[in-house]
Design a protein around this motif. Structure first.
Motif, mmCIF file in Angstrom:
data_model
loop_
_atom_site.group_PDB
_atom_site.id
_atom_site.type_symbol
_atom_site.label_atom_id
_atom_site.label_comp_id
_atom_site.label_asym_id
_atom_site.label_seq_id
_atom_site.Cartn_x
_atom_site.Cartn_y
_atom_site.Cartn_z
ATOM 1 N N PRO A 1 -2.278 9.707 38.241
ATOM 2 C CA PRO A 1 -2.830 8.479 37.449
ATOM 3 C C PRO A 1 -3.733 7.841 38.445
ATOM 4 N N LYS B 1 12.406 14.339 40.026
ATOM 5 C CA LYS B 1 13.708 14.127 39.310
ATOM 6 C C LYS B 1 13.530 14.587 37.534
ATOM 7 N N SER C 1 8.013 9.389 42.594
ATOM 8 C CA SER C 1 6.909 8.438 43.077
ATOM 9 C C SER C 1 5.803 8.874 44.121
ATOM 10 N N PHE C 2 5.040 8.140 44.071
ATOM 11 C CA PHE C 2 3.743 8.572 44.891
ATOM 12 C C PHE C 2 3.178 7.465 45.836
ATOM 13 N N ARG C 3 3.229 7.201 47.055
ATOM 14 C CA ARG C 3 2.708 5.894 47.739
ATOM 15 C C ARG C 3 3.507 4.843 47.387
ATOM 16 N N GLY C 4 4.929 4.992 47.048
ATOM 17 C CA GLY C 4 5.612 3.917 46.702
ATOM 18 C C GLY C 4 5.695 3.374 45.108
ATOM 19 N N ARG C 5 4.956 4.072 44.366
ATOM 20 C CA ARG C 5 4.811 3.718 43.034
ATOM 21 C C ARG C 5 5.680 4.678 42.021
ATOM 22 N N GLY C 6 6.123 4.019 40.975
ATOM 23 C CA GLY C 6 6.901 4.914 40.309
ATOM 24 C C GLY C 6 5.945 5.665 39.121
ATOM 25 N N LEU C 7 6.121 7.168 39.086
ATOM 26 C CA LEU C 7 5.407 7.926 38.015
ATOM 27 C C LEU C 7 6.210 8.375 36.976
ATOM 28 N N LEU D 1 1.545 5.996 35.310
ATOM 29 C CA LEU D 1 1.956 4.972 36.277
ATOM 30 C C LEU D 1 3.008 4.236 35.457
ATOM 31 N N GLU D 2 4.216 4.172 35.982
ATOM 32 C CA GLU D 2 5.251 3.541 35.218
ATOM 33 C C GLU D 2 5.742 3.634 33.868
ATOM 34 N N THR D 3 4.719 4.034 33.049
ATOM 35 C CA THR D 3 5.034 4.213 31.540
ATOM 36 C C THR D 3 5.204 5.718 31.136
ATOM 37 N N SER E 1 10.299 -0.107 47.129
ATOM 38 C CA SER E 1 8.889 0.185 47.156
ATOM 39 C C SER E 1 8.366 -0.022 45.416
ATOM 40 N N THR E 2 9.023 0.621 44.802
ATOM 41 C CA THR E 2 8.419 0.796 43.482
ATOM 42 C C THR E 2 8.604 -0.350 42.806
ATOM 43 N N PHE F 1 7.349 1.426 51.280
ATOM 44 C CA PHE F 1 5.949 1.573 51.175
ATOM 45 C C PHE F 1 5.138 0.174 51.114
#
Lengths: 162, 252
Positions: A29, A49, A58-64, A109-111, B103-104, B234
């Motif tokens: 995303p 997971k 997570s990618f670059r600290g963001r939850g996917l 992203l997140e959702t 991070s998240t 991050f």
């Protein structure tokens, strides 16, 4: 063969049957300004997971949140690589199939991914298009109606609504 | 302290706790809260609570617990063992916030900052103690008056004291700080990288952004596409600056 402008052609080199390797594909995303190899197995796949029908990473600290999406039946996904980059726009271009896929992991992203997302809907399109332009006979109408709710709904509006 | 439940999946937050001493279910208890590893760019942040009956306050004092920052690692380990052995009247619980959780949360679209995350974690731990039947009576800890108000409102009937330097003023807070710090150190030391990176150099220093060893480690383990393993926060500017300069740009 597809043309992009009147002057140049893009040639697609098809592999002989079963030659191109199958590759796992992730649709992210975000836009990553990187063209080249990435350590997906080590950094990404290893940290995915699986929880029931939902995958998280997570990618670059963001939850996917992700979901596997199958290519429509009868379709194969192609990953193309340009053989030689042409020096000018007028030259013909040649791309070869570097790998193929019949499913991809679609990440949001997140959702969580949903059937309202364009990529998920796009996978229904070939079925839908075929149904919409099919010749209607009593026999195949019943068959088409039974295959897919969206198609069935559409048919209802097109043919049944007075 | 069995870190197993956290180590199974160190990308999420995890609660660990001692047995609840039966004495704490019968008598009014004091409860201390403290955190460890708020500043570092590496590893988890750990919140700890410790509680004991008011009637046993002197016993706790006699154990010579002190602010974990004034103790050596060996002293902390030693004191934690003593606290853990005093099962009959001392209970503890920890919330390990994995670096990935930090991070998240901080990079979430609807921003969830570290203070809010910290408060919610502390509140969650107090609630856990209450739900376990611990009769909390006196003091807890944090950074400011607003927080004291927030906690008092959330937990009516409990006197809440939010006091800077509480970790050195109240033995029960010192005890909580020891539990949290011991857990944080053990987790960092034995970090199990979910990424398949082979042998990872564990000489990452204190984890604080200004530690030369931490800096060197962050440079060594920077990946042009993925940035860092989940061990790194991050959301820390140190990590973000390094990624901006040396990794592919990512647009969300």
């Amino acid at each position: 063969m597809t043309s992009i402008s009147s002057d140049s052609l893009i040639r697609l080199q098809l592999p002989s049957a079963g030659q191109a390797p199958r590759a796992p594909v992730h649709l992210m995303p975000c836009e990553i300004e990187h063209n080249g190899p990435a350590r997906i197995t080590e950094y990404f796949s290893a940290t995915v997971k699986d929880c029931k029908h939902e995958q998280t990473v997570s990618f670059r600290g963001r939850g996917l949140k992700g979901q596997e999406v199958n290519c429509p039946q009868g379709y194969t996904g192609l990953i193309l690589k340009e053989v030689n980059r042409p020096g000018s726009e007028e030259e013909d271009r040649t791309v070869r199939v570097s790998s193929v896929f019949d499913k991809l992991t679609y990440w949001n992203l997140e959702t969580p991914p949903s059937s309202d997302d364009t990529i998920v809907m796009a996978m229904d399109w070939p079925d839908l298009a075929e149904a919409v332009s099919a010749d209607i006979t009593k026999g195949n109408l019943k068959k088409i109606l039974s295959t897919n709710q969206i198609i069935a709904t559409l048919f209802y509006y097109r043919y049944m609504d007075p | 302290m069995d870190l197993g439940p956290f180590e199974v999946n160190n990308s999420v937050s995890c609660r660990l706790s001692s047995q609840i001493p039966s004495l704490c279910l019968e008598q009014d208890c004091c409860l201390g809260i403290d955190e460890a590893g708020r500043g570092p760019v590496l590893g988890p942040m750990v919140y700890g609570i410790c509680f004991c009956p008011v009637s046993k306050k002197e016993n706790l004092k006699e154990m010579k617990v002190a602010d974990s920052k004034t103790l050596t690692e060996a002293e902390r380990e030693n004191l934690f063992e003593k606290l853990d052995e005093a099962k009959s009247f001392i209970g503890w619980a920890l919330q390990i916030l994995s670096p990935n959780t930090i991070s998240t949360s901080m990079l979430q679209r609807s921003k969830y900052n570290l203070n809010a995350l910290s408060h919610d974690t502390a509140i969650g731990l107090v609630q856990f103690a209450l739900d376990s039947g611990v009769q909390i009576f006196v003091d807890t800890v944090g950074p400011a008056e607003k927080y004291e108000e927030k906690l008092s409102k959330l937990f009516p009937g409990i006197t809440v004291t939010v006091r800077p330097k509480a970790d050195s003023l109240f033995p029960v807070v010192s005890a909580a700080s020891i539990c949290a710090k011991v857990a944080r150190d053990r987790v960092v030391k034995g970090w199990n990288f979910a990424e398949e990176l082979g042998e990872v150099d564990t000489d990452y220093g204190s984890g604080y952004p200004n530690d030369p060893k931490t800096k060197a480690w962050l440079l060594k383990y920077l990946d042009p596409v993925f940035g860092y393993p989940q061990f790194v926060r991050f959301s820390w500017s140190t990590a973000q600056t390094l990624m901006e300069n040396k990794s592919a740009a990512v647009h969300w």
